[in-house]
Design a protein around this motif. Structure first.
Motif, short mmCIF file in Angstrom:
data_model
loop_
_atom_site.label_atom_id
_atom_site.label_comp_id
_atom_site.label_asym_id
_atom_site.label_seq_id
_atom_site.Cartn_x
_atom_site.Cartn_y
_atom_site.Cartn_z
N GLU A 349 0.64 -1.00 0.03
CA GLU A 349 0.04 -0.11 0.15
C GLU A 349 0.92 1.38 -0.01
N ALA A 350 2.09 0.82 0.60
CA ALA A 350 2.89 2.65 1.16
C ALA A 350 3.11 2.51 -0.20
N ALA A 351 3.74 1.75 -1.05
CA ALA A 351 4.41 1.82 -2.42
C ALA A 351 3.86 2.23 -3.80
N GLY A 352 2.24 2.36 -3.52
CA GLY A 352 1.28 2.60 -4.65
C GLY A 352 0.15 2.12 -4.48
N GLY A 353 -0.03 0.56 -3.97
CA GLY A 353 -0.40 -0.07 -4.00
C GLY A 353 -2.33 -0.53 -5.00
N MET A 354 -3.52 -0.31 -4.81
CA MET A 354 -3.97 -0.82 -6.02
C MET A 354 -4.71 0.21 -6.69
N PRO A 355 -4.01 1.42 -6.45
CA PRO A 355 -4.49 2.53 -7.40
C PRO A 355 -2.93 2.60 -8.49
N TYR A 356 -2.09 2.12 -7.74
CA TYR A 356 -0.96 2.07 -8.47
C TYR A 356 -1.09 0.28 -9.47
N VAL A 357 -1.47 -0.68 -9.69
CA VAL A 357 -1.39 -1.48 -10.10
C VAL A 357 -2.52 -0.77 -11.04
N ILE A 358 -3.44 -0.58 -10.85
CA ILE A 358 -4.71 -0.18 -11.73
C ILE A 358 -4.41 0.75 -12.61
N ARG A 359 -3.32 2.08 -12.00
CA ARG A 359 -3.05 1.98 -13.91
C ARG A 359 -2.18 2.16 -14.51
N GLU A 360 -1.19 0.82 -14.11
CA GLU A 360 -0.65 0.60 -14.78
C GLU A 360 -0.97 -0.36 -15.67
N LEU A 361 -1.93 -1.17 -15.74
CA LEU A 361 -2.66 -2.21 -16.11
C LEU A 361 -3.45 -1.87 -16.70
N LEU A 362 -4.01 -0.28 -16.96
CA LEU A 362 -4.53 0.13 -17.46
C LEU A 362 -4.03 1.09 -19.12
N SER A 363 -3.02 1.54 -18.02
CA SER A 363 -1.81 1.73 -19.23
C SER A 363 -1.46 0.54 -20.29
N VAL A 398 -1.79 8.53 -7.88
CA VAL A 398 -1.51 8.30 -7.58
C VAL A 398 0.35 8.57 -8.71
N GLY A 399 1.13 8.21 -7.59
CA GLY A 399 2.27 8.63 -8.22
C GLY A 399 3.09 7.73 -9.00
N ASP A 400 4.32 7.54 -9.02
CA ASP A 400 5.25 6.64 -9.46
C ASP A 400 5.22 5.60 -8.53
N SER A 401 5.62 4.20 -8.25
CA SER A 401 6.22 3.11 -7.00
C SER A 401 7.51 3.93 -6.40
N GLY A 402 6.06 3.72 -4.49
CA GLY A 402 7.07 4.67 -3.54
C GLY A 402 8.36 3.13 -3.36
N ASP A 403 8.24 1.65 -4.22
CA ASP A 403 9.19 1.00 -3.89
C ASP A 403 9.17 0.21 -4.34
N GLU A 404 10.68 -0.47 -5.73
CA GLU A 404 10.19 -0.89 -6.89
C GLU A 404 10.36 -2.28 -6.88
N THR A 405 11.33 -2.64 -5.67
CA THR A 405 10.69 -4.20 -5.44
C THR A 405 9.66 -4.64 -4.44
N ILE A 406 9.14 -4.07 -4.86
CA ILE A 406 7.38 -4.46 -4.48
C ILE A 406 6.71 -4.61 -5.42
N LEU A 407 6.74 -2.87 -6.43
CA LEU A 407 5.72 -2.17 -7.61
C LEU A 407 6.33 -2.22 -8.31
N ARG A 408 6.59 -2.28 -9.72
CA ARG A 408 7.48 -2.74 -10.67
C ARG A 408 6.40 -1.27 -11.83
N PRO A 409 6.49 -0.70 -12.71
CA PRO A 409 5.94 -0.30 -13.79
C PRO A 409 5.47 -1.74 -14.82
#
Length: 605
Positions: A349-363, A398-409
Motif C-alpha cells: 500500500e505504501a508503495a502505491g497499492g491498488m491505485p498504482y496497479v490499476i493505473r499501470e494495467l490500464l496504461s 497516484v505517483g510512481d512506485s514508492g519501492d520498485e522491489t514491491i511494485l514495478r511499472p
C-alpha cells in the motif's frame, strides 16, 4: 491504449461461452427489478414486523422517503479481520441518515478462520462455509425490505460467498465494505524461518507461538498476500469497493471516511434515482476478466482459481482455467508481496497499492476500463489514491512506485507473465503457481510417495522417510472426499526438504493456502481421487514428472500397467466436528475448475 489482444480474445471467449447463461441471468434480475417484493407492496403486518426493531428510523421507513440499506455482516471477534466490524452497523445507520436513507442489519453470515483450523478437522468445513455464506446472504436479503445492500466481509471464503449469494439479488445495488489490514508485526520472512526451525526441531513451541502472535497481533486482516487480501484486490479491479479502500488500516480517519462514502454512494445508485447500478450489471464478463488479470498481475492466491469461477457462475458467466492460462501468458507480474516477496500488504500500500496497479494495467491495455463500477464513470477512478484533505475524503492521482522491489511499472515488470499455469497429462488437469518458485524448480521428476492425509506426510517427514528427491502425492483431498481443506501444514516440511537440496514437489487433488509459494505444487487435480481420478492409481515409487515449462503432469508408468491398475480404496467419511452435516454438500460438489460448489451445481447454474 487499446485493449491487449490476449485480454480481448479471452474476454470474447468468455462472452461467447457464457451467452445462454448470462442472458438467462440478466432476464432473471430484470424480472426481479420489475416484480420482486419490495417495501411499498408489503402488507402492513409484514412491514410492522420489519420496522419493530428500529424506533429511531421507523417514521422514515414508514414514509418510504429513501433507500433502506440491508447490512449483511460477517462480524465476529474471533477473526481479527472481522472484529473491526463490531461498530460498523451503528455507524452506518448514522451515515445513512445523513443522506436521507436508513439501514438495518439484514443478517449475519458465518466467518471461519482458516488460520485457526489449518491442519485440523475443522478445516474440512472451510470451503463449504463459502456456500453456507452464500445461502445465508440469500436468507438475509429475502425479506424484500431493502433497496440496496452493504456487504461486510474480507477473508478467504467470505467475500466469494457474499457475492455468490448477493448476485442472485443482482437487481439491487451493493457495495463491498472492507475493514483493512492490521499494522505490520513480525516480518513474514522471520515468521517463516521460525516455522521451518520448528519443523526441524530447532525451535520450541513457545518460541513458535511467540513468533506467530508477534505476526498476527491486532485487529485487521493478516498482512501477507493470501486469499483474504487477494479478495480485496479483486473487489478493486472489479469496481465493487469505493476506490482505494482495499488496504487502508482499521481505526484511521481515512478508513472511516471510505466506509462512510460507501454508504452515501449506495444511497445514490438505487433503482429510484438516475444512476442505477445493480450488482448484476456491475459483475459482467469484463469485470470477471479484470479480476483474473489482477490475480495474475499481483501473484494472488491460487484459491481464486476456484472462487472466481464460482462467483462468475452466480452471474451466469463461465470462466475456466484455460482462460487463466492464456491470460497468464500475457499479463506481467508487477507486484511482489509476501509470500512472493519480502514486503507485506502495508508495504504494498505504501508503495502505491491498488491505485498504482490499476493505473499501470490500464496504461498497458490489460484491464477493461469500460466497466460499470459502483463509484464513478469507469475503472480509471480506481487508479487514484484516497486521501484526507482538509479533513475530508478526496482522491489524488497516484505517483510512481514508492519501492520498485514491491511494485514495478507494467512496462518493466518482475516477470513477463503472471505465473499461473495449467498442467495436464495422464494424471488429469491441475494448476500450479510458479511466481514464487525458482526457475530451476519448474521441472521436478522424482519417485512418488503417496498419502491420504496431510498428517501422514508430517509423520513421515519427522521419521526421516522423505530425505530424498520426492514427489509427495496427497489424495482424497477434493471437495467430494472431505471438503477440499487447504494443506497449509505441508508448507514448512516441504520447504525444509527443498532447503536441504532435494528436488521436491506436491501433487494433490486438494488445495494449498494462499500463503504457499516456493515449493512447486500441482493442486486442484481433477478428476479427484474419489471420483475415479487417476491420482488414485499412483503407487509409491512411481516416477512422476511435473513440468511447468511444458505444462504437463504425468506418471511415467508403462501404459499397459497403468491401464490394468485398480483405483485405491476410498477412505470412509470422517465423523465429528460437524463434518457429517455436510454430507450433501460433498455429494453435490462439482469439480474444482467449475468452482467446487454444491449449491451452484444443484441449482444447475
Amino acid at each position: 491504449m487499446s485493449l491487449n489482444a490476449a485480454v480481448s480474445a479471452v474476454t470474447d471467449r468468455v462472452i461467447e461461452r457464457s451467452r445462454p447463461g448470462r442472458q438467462a441471468y440478466l432476464d432473471l434480475i430484470a424480472h426481479e427489478a420489475e416484480t420482486a417484493v419490495r417495501r411499498p407492496s408489503l402488507g402492513c403486518a409484514n412491514l410492522a414486523h420489519a420496522y419493530a426493531g428500529t424506533e429511531e428510523d421507523r417514521d422514515a421507513m414508514k414514509a418510504d422517503r429513501g433507500m433502506n440499506i440491508g447490512i449483511v455482516s460477517a462480524y465476529n471477534d474471533m477473526l481479527s479481520a472481522h472484529a473491526v466490524y463490531y461498530r460498523y452497523p451503528e455507524l452506518m445507520k448514522v451515515w445513512a441518515r445523513e443522506v436521507g436513507a436508513t439501514a438495518q442489519v439484514a443478517g449475519g453470515v458465518p466467518a471461519m478462520c482458516d488460520g485457526v483450523t489449518q491442519g485440523y478437522a475443522g478445516m474440512e468445513l472451510s470451503l463449504f462455509s463459502r456456500d453456507t455464506i452464500a445461502l445465508s446472504t440469500a436468507v438475509a436479503l429475502s425479506h424484500g425490505t431493502f433497496e440496496g445492500a452493504a456487504l461486510l466481509g474480507i477473508c478467504d471464503k467470505i467475500v466469494p460467498g457474499l457475492l455468490m449469494g448477493a448476485l442472485r439479488f443482482g437487481h439491487l445495488p451493493m457495495i463491498l465494505v472492507p475493514g483493512g489490514p492490521m499494522p505490520t508485526g513480525l516480518p513474514n520472512k522471520q515468521k517463516a524461518a521460525v516455522r521451518e526451525a520448528f519443523a526441524e526441531g530447532k525451535a520450541g513451541r513457545e518460541e513458535l507461538l511467540d513468533a506467530e502472535i508477534a505476526a498476527y497481533h491486532s485487529k485487521g486482516t493478516c498482512t501477507f498476500y493470501g486469499t483474504a487480501n487477494t479478495n480485496q484486490m479483486m473487489m478493486e479491479v472489479m469496481g465493487l469497493h469505493m476506490p482505494g479502500a482495499a488496504f487502508v488500516n482499521p481505526g484511521t480517519k481515512l478508513r472511516q471516511e471510505l466506509s462512510r462514502a460507501a454508504v452515501h454512494r449506495l444511497a445514490a445508485i438505487g433503482q429510484r434515482g438516475d444512476d442505477y447500478r445493480p450488482l448484476g450489471r456491475c459483475v459482467d464478463e469484463k469485470a470477471i476478466v479484470n479480476a483474473a488479470v489482477g490475480l495474475l498481475a499481483t501473484g494472488g492466491s491460487t484459491n481464486h482459481l476456484i472462487h472466481l469461477p464460482a462467483i462468475a457462475r452466480a452471474a451466469g458467466i463461465i470462466i475456466d482455467w484455460e482462460d487463466m492460462d492464456r491470460l497468464s501468458a500475457a499479463v506481467p507480474l508487477i507486484a511482489r508481496v509476501y509470500p512472493n516477496g519480502s514486503a507485506d500488504v502495508n508495504g504494498f500500500e505504501a508503495a502505491g497499492g491498488m491505485p498504482y496497479v490499476i493505473r499501470e494495467l490500464l496504461s498497458e491495455g490489460l484491464l477493461h476500463r469500460d466497466i460499470m463500477t459502483v463509484a464513478g464513470q469507469d475503472l480509471s477512478d480506481y487508479g487514484q489514491t484516497a486521501v484526507i484533505e482538509d479533513d475530508k475524503l478526496a482522491w489524488t492521482p497516484v505517483g510512481d512506485s514508492g519501492d520498485e522491489t514491491i511494485l514495478r511499472p507494467a512496462a518493466a515488470p518482475f516477470s513477463a507473465d503472471g505465473g499461473m499455469r495449467i498442467l495436464s497429462g495422464n494424471l488429469g488437469r491441475a494448476c500450479i503457481k510458479v511466481s514464487a518458485v525458482e526457475r530451476e524448480r519448474w521441472i521436478i521428476e522424482a519417485p512418488a510417495r503417496v498419502f491420504s492425509d496431510q498428517s501422514e506426510v508430517q509423520a513421515a517427514f519427522k521419521a526421516g522417510e522423505l530425505e530424498r528427491d520426492v514427489v509427495v502425492v496427497v489424495r482424497f483431498q477434493g471437495p467430494k472426499a472431505n471438503g477440499m481443506p487447504e494443506l497449509h501444514k505441508l508448507t514448512p516440511p516441504l520447504g525444509v526438504l527443498q532447503n536441504r537440496g532435494f528436488k521436491v514437489a506436491l501433487v494433490t487433488d486438494g488445495r494449498m493456502s494462499g500463503a504457499s509459494g516456493k515449493v512447486p505444487c500441482a493442486i486442484h487435480l481433477s478428476p479427484e481421487a474419489i471420483g475415479g481420478g487417476a491420482i488414485g492409481l499412483i503407487r509409491d515409487g512411481d516416477i512422476v514428472r511435473l513440468d511447468a515449462v511444458e505444462g504437463t503432469l504425468n506418471a511415467l508408468v508403462d501404459p499397459a500397467e497403468w491401464a490394468a491398475r485398480e483405483l485405491a480404496a476410498t477412505p470412509a467419511p470422517a465423523q465429528g466436528m460437524g463434518r457429517e452435516l455436510f454430507a450433501l454438500f460433498r455429494q453435490a460438489a462439482d469439480e474444482a475448475e467449475k468452482g467446487a460448489s454444491p449449491i451452484l451445481a444443484a441449482a444447475g447454474l
